[in-house]
Each structure stands twice: as structure tokens, then as C-alpha cells.
Motif scaffolding. Structure first.
Motif, PDB file in Angstrom:
ATOM      1  N   MET A 156       0.832  -1.210   0.000  1.00 44.99           N
ATOM      2  CA  MET A 156       0.000   0.000   0.000  1.00 44.99           C
ATOM      3  C   MET A 156       0.863   1.254   0.000  1.00 44.99           C
ATOM      4  O   MET A 156       1.927   1.286   0.621  1.00 44.99           O
ATOM      5  N   SER A 157       0.346   2.293  -0.657  1.00 40.21           N
ATOM      6  CA  SER A 157       1.028   3.587  -0.642  1.00 40.21           C
ATOM      7  C   SER A 157       0.799   4.256   0.713  1.00 40.21           C
ATOM      8  O   SER A 157      -0.078   3.852   1.479  1.00 40.21           O
ATOM      9  N   ALA A 158       1.562   5.293   0.979  1.00 39.07           N
ATOM     10  CA  ALA A 158       1.411   6.023   2.245  1.00 39.07           C
ATOM     11  C   ALA A 158       0.020   6.654   2.331  1.00 39.07           C
ATOM     12  O   ALA A 158      -0.597   6.664   3.411  1.00 39.07           O
ATOM     13  N   ASP A 159      -0.493   7.158   1.210  1.00 42.65           N
ATOM     14  CA  ASP A 159      -1.841   7.735   1.199  1.00 42.65           C
ATOM     15  C   ASP A 159      -2.885   6.675   1.536  1.00 42.65           C
ATOM     16  O   ASP A 159      -3.843   6.936   2.264  1.00 42.65           O
ATOM     17  N   ARG A 160      -2.683   5.481   1.008  1.00 42.89           N
ATOM     18  CA  ARG A 160      -3.627   4.398   1.265  1.00 42.89           C
ATOM     19  C   ARG A 160      -3.567   3.977   2.731  1.00 42.89           C
ATOM     20  O   ARG A 160      -4.592   3.714   3.360  1.00 42.89           O
ATOM     21  N   VAL A 161      -2.374   3.912   3.305  1.00 43.83           N
ATOM     22  CA  VAL A 161      -2.229   3.543   4.718  1.00 43.83           C
ATOM     23  C   VAL A 161      -2.945   4.566   5.591  1.00 43.83           C
ATOM     24  O   VAL A 161      -3.657   4.201   6.532  1.00 43.83           O
ATOM     25  N   ARG A 162      -2.792   5.848   5.284  1.00 45.12           N
ATOM     26  CA  ARG A 162      -3.477   6.921   6.032  1.00 45.12           C
ATOM     27  C   ARG A 162      -4.987   6.742   5.923  1.00 45.12           C
ATOM     28  O   ARG A 162      -5.714   6.834   6.922  1.00 45.12           O
ATOM     29  N   TRP A 163      -5.460   6.496   4.701  1.00 47.37           N
ATOM     30  CA  TRP A 163      -6.883   6.344   4.465  1.00 47.37           C
ATOM     31  C   TRP A 163      -7.417   5.131   5.233  1.00 47.37           C
ATOM     32  O   TRP A 163      -8.489   5.194   5.837  1.00 47.37           O
ATOM     33  N   GLU A 164      -6.678   4.031   5.229  1.00 45.10           N
ATOM     34  CA  GLU A 164      -7.081   2.830   5.962  1.00 45.10           C
ATOM     35  C   GLU A 164      -7.183   3.115   7.462  1.00 45.10           C
ATOM     36  O   GLU A 164      -8.104   2.658   8.124  1.00 45.10           O
ATOM     37  N   HIS A 165      -6.229   3.883   7.995  1.00 40.34           N
ATOM     38  CA  HIS A 165      -6.255   4.220   9.423  1.00 40.34           C
ATOM     39  C   HIS A 165      -7.500   5.044   9.746  1.00 40.34           C
ATOM     40  O   HIS A 165      -8.189   4.777  10.743  1.00 40.34           O
ATOM     41  N   ILE A 166      -7.792   6.022   8.910  1.00 44.77           N
ATOM     42  CA  ILE A 166      -8.992   6.846   9.125  1.00 44.77           C
ATOM     43  C   ILE A 166     -10.240   5.964   9.088  1.00 44.77           C
ATOM     44  O   ILE A 166     -11.134   6.106   9.938  1.00 44.77           O
ATOM     45  N   SER A 211     -18.327  13.057  13.786  1.00 38.62           N
ATOM     46  CA  SER A 211     -17.850  13.999  14.788  1.00 38.62           C
ATOM     47  C   SER A 211     -16.891  13.351  15.782  1.00 38.62           C
ATOM     48  O   SER A 211     -15.833  13.908  16.098  1.00 38.62           O
ATOM     49  N   GLU A 212     -17.247  12.166  16.269  1.00 39.12           N
ATOM     50  CA  GLU A 212     -16.388  11.456  17.214  1.00 39.12           C
ATOM     51  C   GLU A 212     -15.071  11.043  16.550  1.00 39.12           C
ATOM     52  O   GLU A 212     -14.001  11.155  17.153  1.00 39.12           O
ATOM     53  N   THR A 213     -15.140  10.590  15.307  1.00 43.40           N
ATOM     54  CA  THR A 213     -13.930  10.204  14.581  1.00 43.40           C
ATOM     55  C   THR A 213     -13.013  11.401  14.396  1.00 43.40           C
ATOM     56  O   THR A 213     -11.800  11.311  14.619  1.00 43.40           O
ATOM     57  N   ALA A 214     -13.580  12.531  14.006  1.00 36.33           N
ATOM     58  CA  ALA A 214     -12.781  13.745  13.808  1.00 36.33           C
ATOM     59  C   ALA A 214     -12.121  14.172  15.115  1.00 36.33           C
ATOM     60  O   ALA A 214     -10.949  14.571  15.129  1.00 36.33           O
TER      61      ALA A 214
END
Length: 184
Positions: free
Chosen positions: A139-149, A161-164
């Protein structure tokens, strides 16, 4: 052909397909019928739940995001009504967090669209003893970030709201990220 032989050994070949993309639903339904399944198709969560209430099928293919709700509700209802049912989740918005949630709710596999009928049959009839191959491209770094979110979003029961708050991110920024497709 091995999957079709396995299907012929099954006494109950009932299959429920819940998908809101009507052309894809029709193509997949026809393809699964030619492979020996007895197909019932629905295009909403409520129709899928009603069909399960009438007669719980042995197999199910469910889209994750439907117009009137989340396809995981259909998987959960199917597993409550018929614990031995084999369900897979299809989605164009694939991420690790929803894949884990789908498996926890009883799905046996999670496929990204576009998936052809052979992939669907193989997933429905696969045994848990088979191991999947390692990915050839990490996975790319962008994909890893997106997966974490996405993982945090699922942990917060899809509460933006809670996630943010937990990610220390502005709510609108998070909403924009969630509305986009996953990066490659």
C-alpha cells in the motif's frame, strides 16, 4: 469447473444478491444462474431483509453501500436467521476496517468491485483452509493513512464527529476524505 462441481454437491443452492447497481445486479444474477444457483435479487436493504424473513438463503452476495443503508445489516440478519449461510460482501469502497467488520458480522469474504462471477463463486465456495497470496504491491502512504482513518471511523460506529475528535481533525475535512474513493 471445480467450484461448479462443489456446488453440485450442495443440496440448497439458494442465493440472495443485494446490489443497488441494477445493470451489475442483472449481469451477476444471470451469471450465477448459469453456474447452478437459484437466484433471488434485491436492490435495497429493506427488500433484502424482507427476503431473508421469508426464506433465508444458503448463500448471499451483498453490496456494502446501498441507497437505503448498509449491506452489513443484511449479512447480520442472514447469520441470525441461518448461521450456516455463506455470505460475501462486495464494495467499490474497499478498506481494511469495513472488511474486518464484515467478517466479524459473519461474511466469509470481502471482494472489491469489479468482481466477476468466477471470483464470486470461488469466494462463496472456498474453504477456510485455503491461504490467500501476499500482495505483490504494498500500500502507498496515502492508502495507509486512508485505511487508518477508516478503521477509526468504524471503531466510532461511523460517527463523523467522534472520529474527527479522535483524529484531531476538522469534521468537514474528515467528511471530504470519507466521501472520496480509496487511494491506490
Amino acid at each position: 469447473m471445480n467450484a461448479i462441481a462443489e456446488l453440485n454437491e450442495q443440496s440448497d443452492r439458494s442465493l440472495l444478491i443485494v446490489e443497488d447497481d441494477k445493470p451489475f445486479l442483472e449481469r451477476l444474477s444471470r451469471a450465477m444462474e448459469t453456474r447452478g444457483f437459484s437466484v433471488t435479487s434485491c436492490d435495497t436493504v429493506s427488500d433484502g431483509l424482507a427476503q431473508i424473513g421469508k426464506s433465508a438463503p444458503a448463500f448471499a452476495v451483498v453490496d456494502l453501500r446501498l441507497g437505503d443503508g448498509n449491506g452489513l445489516d443484511v449479512v447480520s440478519a442472514l447469520k441470525k436467521k441461518r448461521p450456516d449461510a455463506r455470505a460475501i460482501v462486495l464494495t467499490g469502497y474497499g478498506n481494511i476496517a469495513t472488511a474486518v467488520t464484515a467478517v466479524k458480522m459473519g461474511a466469509i469474504d470481502y471482494l472489491s468491485k469489479p468482481a466477476d462471477a468466477d471470483d464470486v463463486v470461488a469466494a462463496l465456495l472456498s474453504t477456510s483452509a485455503e491461504k490467500s497470496e501476499l500482495p505483490t504491491n504494498p500500500m502507498s502512504a496515502d492508502r495507509v493513512r486512508w485505511e487508518h482513518i477508516q478503521r477509526i471511523y468504524e471503531m466510532c460506529n461511523r460517527n463523523v464527529s467522534e472520529t474527527a475528535r479522535r483524529l484531531n481533525m476538522h469534521r468537514r475535512t474528515l467528511q471530504r476524505i470519507l466521501a472520496k474513493r480509496a487511494p491506490r
